[in-house]
Design an enzyme around this catalytic site. Structure first.
Site, short mmCIF file in Angstrom:
data_model
loop_
_atom_site.label_atom_id
_atom_site.label_comp_id
_atom_site.label_asym_id
_atom_site.label_seq_id
_atom_site.Cartn_x
_atom_site.Cartn_y
_atom_site.Cartn_z
N ASP A 157 -1.36 -5.75 9.53
CA ASP A 157 -2.26 -4.64 9.23
C ASP A 157 -3.63 -5.45 8.71
OD1 ASP A 157 -2.61 -2.04 6.89
OD2 ASP A 157 -3.81 -2.69 8.37
N LYS A 186 -12.66 0.77 6.23
CA LYS A 186 -12.75 -0.09 5.20
C LYS A 186 -13.99 -0.92 5.51
CE LYS A 186 -8.82 1.67 3.74
NZ LYS A 186 -8.93 2.71 2.72
N ILE A 243 -6.92 -4.37 8.50
CA ILE A 243 -7.90 -3.45 8.35
C ILE A 243 -8.92 -3.95 7.26
CG2 ILE A 243 -6.97 -2.04 6.31
CD1 ILE A 243 -7.55 0.38 8.31
N TYR A 262 0.94 -1.21 -0.01
CA TYR A 262 0.03 0.14 0.10
C TYR A 262 1.03 1.36 -0.18
CZ TYR A 262 -2.85 3.61 2.48
OH TYR A 262 -3.22 4.77 3.04
#
Lengths: 449, 505
Positions: free
Chosen positions: B302, B344, B304, B217
């Site tokens: 992560d 998200k 998310i 990302y």
């Protein structure tokens, strides 16, 4: 007074344990200092009018609860849903949920700009496009420090200053604070000599000074900075080619509006960009509006580069879009803001007079103040020794015997001992009376000896 | 020496040696001069009448000092800030900016640029909106004892205990219900961005590094590197493995870093991964954990997109679950940290909600104190406690969220398939990882960036090129599809077709 220590690394006792960073193990957060220790005592035994009348009264927290009723009546009068989502009601939810642009809502920035202008009686104008939003003034101050100074550079700050600066400005940034010493001989105002001395001290230690940071009105003094001093400060910053940060979060809490001069007023009449662009103002709704829970702070900068950079860096500390919607209509409501600012000032002034008069009756003097949520009280005559230890001894007695949590001047880096900051706006009038009563009884007991 | 040798080849002998050393020196000198001229002028020495005397000069007119503008230097910002002041150079941000200039709207601007570069979902807004209109006022205004509105309860700053419990419970549900989360290990921040940054500040010093499987990302460059000064070392993954990281690749990257003198403090990865959309298997997670244990470094997972899993045969496993299952004596779970947030899975980026979940109590303690720089407002806390505790609604929402992403994913991938454009296998996230190498004029980074520009200016589509994600194979693009209506998809495919067809002119 030595220069403040940089972050320290504690020894990693367990050889197999995974290592943490210097930031994580440092004690720059300062939560072991008396400033915060008193809060712990309060948390363990908080005063309550009915349930715990002999508990600790919190006079160490600068928060404004005197004008809540005004906020309540505003919310009740307006369409509640409208205030939550803006004029579109819950249909505005979609924009609220998605919106995460670091520019911030234009309507909210306009509302902030107009509110800041009102507080200054229209003596300065604010451009909404120069407003950068952050989640509170704490974040604004840290962000500015990241932008204006590199690790091991310094900001000059006049003493006494808000204890939180040691943490907020230094912890993650690695920037140092070099104090500008002020004393009671001239009501703790900043002098040109003190400025030069501070600058020389930094230079002798090979530390690069990047700016001066003042709080106006001052915390903990509870007094505005004189116009002449502001002009001298700007002069100094121009000559040394450094920045000037003015933290004006108590600007709406000046008892008489005419007594406050914002650095914005001085800059208003200057055309020279190279002078203007070193000036930056920090503001927040936590003190004047009594809304610390909303986490709304701003950086206002006359420097395009700083505005652009601060905006991008604000990704780390954005104000929720819902908060912006909630407050935009309130802050741009002329009728409400005019009334609120006026009444808030009056009530704070009355509180101040109450506490200062009450203390005077006991032979206790305070610095002549004209702003803020606290007074700067002189208990030097009660110290056993005029030292930091003597001051902390007295502070401990006040905490344990009187059950009052007040902030000792040494935690604010004051170079004179015996001064204490006493907050008066975070409680009811009745509680304030109780606090004064406890002080009266204490002074009575001392007089009998 | 390397500079001199080739020049010696040009002019022989001693003359060559002389010229060979003179020319680089001259070049260096001119380079310095050029750089000096480009930098802002240094502050001038203070004018003689105001130097080091204890009294400031009293000028009759205050404006005279201020009007000496020409001789006053321009005040500078820090070196940390300087890169931020320049316009962004990553295609990730460039694309986002371009959309703003001409955003697609299916009613008012059908020729605008369609945004496929932002991983956000609007698919379940109807459900959220309904919940908000039914519950918002109560969640915000009602006191816990049922009495009416009291502004002090939302105005004053107080961390709500109920929020940590509600969040812990919510995370457990989202992540399959096989592991429980302890509220005392949680810290809540104003968004996923500060959560990542605060955690980085706690785990590594300036100049240390994290290994990060790539493609990754692009936002991590900002979140991790900007202010902490921590380096990100990409660990390249390949399409042959469907871009899944291997321990041997991690090992290699770590050794190379050590040779360079870089201190690696941890591994950071996304699961489900971004931009590929992979779900890491239990075995892979275990292998990463063992590797970290062996090298005594941190693991940051992560997660998310944990609730945005749509692959039918894919099971999302949280690192927390792997830790709970590996309860062996010599394994130190305090090296494990998880990032989460509601931007998200719950489509609420505007609310600014991030979570740091750490098994290291000192990290939790430090992060809690650092939270002051990016804290969640009280009104939002109250809404979230109410929302996250409404388990019936959450279940309904999550089921719909997963189904709708699955449906949209199918339509999007099918559409691309019709054009002969394949996608990587993915099971989670709000995007797919598209192989547009067949559209490249040259199989290189340059070719990819050219295609990126063509997509923006000709096809009027913003998709994030693999270069921005540090992908080592050219031609891959991340396309986010969860803010699209079904009818937008044929429009997109038509536009891509424009680039696929050989030009007739």
């Amino acid at each position: 007074m030595g220069l403040p220590l940089m972050m320290e690394r504690s020894s990693n006792n367990n050889n197999n344990k995974v290592e943490l960073s210097r930031v994580a193990v440092s004690d720059t957060h300062g939560e072991d200092s008396p400033y915060f220790a008193g809060w712990k005592a309060y948390d363990e035994n908080p005063y309550d009018e009915t349930h715990n009348p002999s508990g600790v009264i919190q006079m160490g927290l600068a928060e404004n609860q005197v004008s809540f009723d005004l906020l309540e009546s505003y919310s009740e009068k307006k369409n509640p849903e409208g205030s939550l989502w803006g004029s579109k009601g819950s249909r505005g939810f979609r924009e609220n949920a998605l919106f995460q642009d670091y520019h911030g809502l234009k309507t909210f920035r306009q509302a902030m700009a107009s509110f800041m202008e009102k507080i200054r009686g229209g003596k300065a104008s604010f451009d909404p496009d120069r407003i950068v939003l952050t989640a509170g003034a704490t974040a604004a101050n840290e962000l500015l420090t990241f932008i204006l100074a590199d690790p091991n550079d310094a900001l000059l700050i006049p003493t006494p200053y808000y204890p939180g600066f040691d943490r907020d400005l230094r912890w993650r940034t690695g920037v140092r604070i070099v104090p500008i010493h002020c004393d009671s001989s001239n009501h703790f105002q900043i002098t040109p000599e003190a400025l030069e001395t501070a600058y020389e001290t930094a230079r002798d230690a090979n530390i690069r000074v990047r700016g001066v940071l003042i709080t106006n009105p001052s915390n903990p003094l509870g007094a505005t900075v004189q116009k002449k001093v502001l002009e001298d400060l700007l002069d100094f910053c121009v000559r040394k080619n450094i920045h000037l940060i003015s933290d004006e979060i108590y600007s709406g809490s000046v008892f008489h509006e005419s007594e406050f001069t914002s650095v914005a007023e001085i800059v208003e009449n200057i055309d020279d960009v190279s002078v203007k662009e070193r000036v930056h103002i920090v503001y927040s709704l936590s003190k004047d509006l009594g809304l610390p829970g909303f986490r709304v702070g701003t950086i206002y900068s006359y420097n395009d580069n700083v505005v652009r950079t601060a905006r991008r860096m604000s990704s780390f500390t954005l104000v929720s879009s819902q908060t912006q919607h909630m407050l935009a209509s309130m802050l741009s409501d002329e009728e409400f803001t005019e009334k609120y600012i006026r009444l808030n000032r009056e009530r704070l002034r009355r509180r101040y007079e109450t506490i200062v008069e009450g203390l005077k009756k006991e032979g206790i003097e305070c610095l002549k103040g004209n702003a803020g949520l606290f007074c700067w009280m002189n208990l030097g005559f009660l110290l056993n020794t005029k030292t930091k230890e003597g001051e902390l001894e007295l502070w401990d007695v006040i905490l344990k015997e009187l059950k009052l949590n007040i902030s000792p001047g040494s935690s604010c880096h004051c170079s004179e001992f015996g001064w204490f900051r006493v907050c008066f706006a975070n409680m009811s009038e009745k509680t304030l009376e109780i606090a004064l009563k406890r002080i009266h009884e204490f002074m009575d007991r001392r007089r009998r000896f | 020496m390397r500079l001199i040798v080739p020049l010696q080849g040009v002019v022989q002998g001693r003359g060559g040696l002389f010229v060979g050393s003179l020319i680089p020196c001259c070049l260096f000198y001119f380079l310095q001069l050029y750089l000096k001229r480009r930098r802002s002028p240094p502050p001038p020495p203070p004018p003689p009448d105001s130097d080091s005397s204890s009294e400031l000069p009293r000028t009759s007119s205050r404006s005279s000092l201020f009007t000496r503008g020409n001789s006053i230097g321009r005040v500078r910002v820090s070196s940390r800030a300087a890169p931020l002041a320049k316009p962004p150079d990553s295609p990730y941000y460039i694309g986002l900016e371009r959309v703003k200039t001409d955003p697609y709207d299916r009613v008012t601007n059908r020729d605008g640029i369609i945004q496929l570069g932002l991983a956000e979902s609007t698919l379940c807004f109807d459900l959220l909106q309904r919940w908000m209109s039914e519950n918002l006022m109560d969640s915000l205004m009602m006191q816990s004892d049922g009495s009416g509105f009291d502004v002090s309860t939302i105005a004053m700053y107080q961390p709500f205990e109920g929020l940590l419990e509600a969040f812990a419970d919510f995370m457990s549900r989202i992540m399959g219900g096989n592991v429980s989360f302890d509220p005392s290990n949680m810290v809540i921040t104003a968004g996923g961005t500060p959560a990542v940054e605060v955690l980085a500040f706690c785990l590594a010093d300036h100049g240390n590094a994290f290994l990060i499987p790539s493609p990754y990302y692009p936002g991590f460059d900002r979140d991790i590197k900007f202010r902490t000064g921590i380096e990100l070392i990409p660990v390249h993954c390949r399409s042959s493995d469907n871009f899944t990281v291997t321990v041997s690749a991690l090992e290699q990257a770590l050794n190379q870093a050590r040779k360079r003198g870089s201190k690696v403090s941890g591994i950071l990865f996304s699961n489900p991964s971004n931009p590929v959309g992979n779900i890491l298997s239990r075995e892979t997670l275990h292998a990463i954990l063992s590797f970290a244990q062996e090298k005594n470094i941190h693991v940051i997972s992560d997660e998310i997109f944990a609730g945005s899993v749509y692959g039918v045969d894919k099971e999302f496993v949280s690192m927390a679950e792997v830790v709970a299952a590996s309860a062996s004596g010599d394994f130190d779970k305090s090296r494990v940290h998880i990032i989460y947030g509601l931007s998200k899975d719950l489509s609420l980026p505007g609310f600014r909600t991030g979570v740091i979940y750490s098994f290291h109590e000192d990290v939790v303690s430090a992060a809690k104190k650092l939270m002051r720089f990016s804290s969640m407002p009280v009104p939002v806390q109250r809404i979230l406690i109410s929302l996250l505790s409404d388990t019936r609604f959450i279940e309904e929402y999550m089921a719909a969220h997963r189904q709708r992403i699955r449906d949209k994913h199918f339509l999007f991938v099918e559409g691309l398939k019709q054009l002969g454009i394949p996608c990587a296998e993915s099971g989670g996230g709000l995007y797919c990882w598209v192989d547009m190498s067949s559209l490249l004029t040259s199989y290189s980074e340059k070719g990819e960036l050219e295609l990126f520009e063509k997509l923006l200016s000709v096809a009027k589509i913003n998709a994030t090129p693999g270069t921005a994600c540090y992908c080592i194979e050219p031609g891959w693009f991340r396309c986010c599809f969860t803010a699209l209506a079904d009818e937008d998809i044929p429009v997109i495919m038509e536009r891509i077709k424009l680039l696929a067809e050989p030009s007739t002119s």
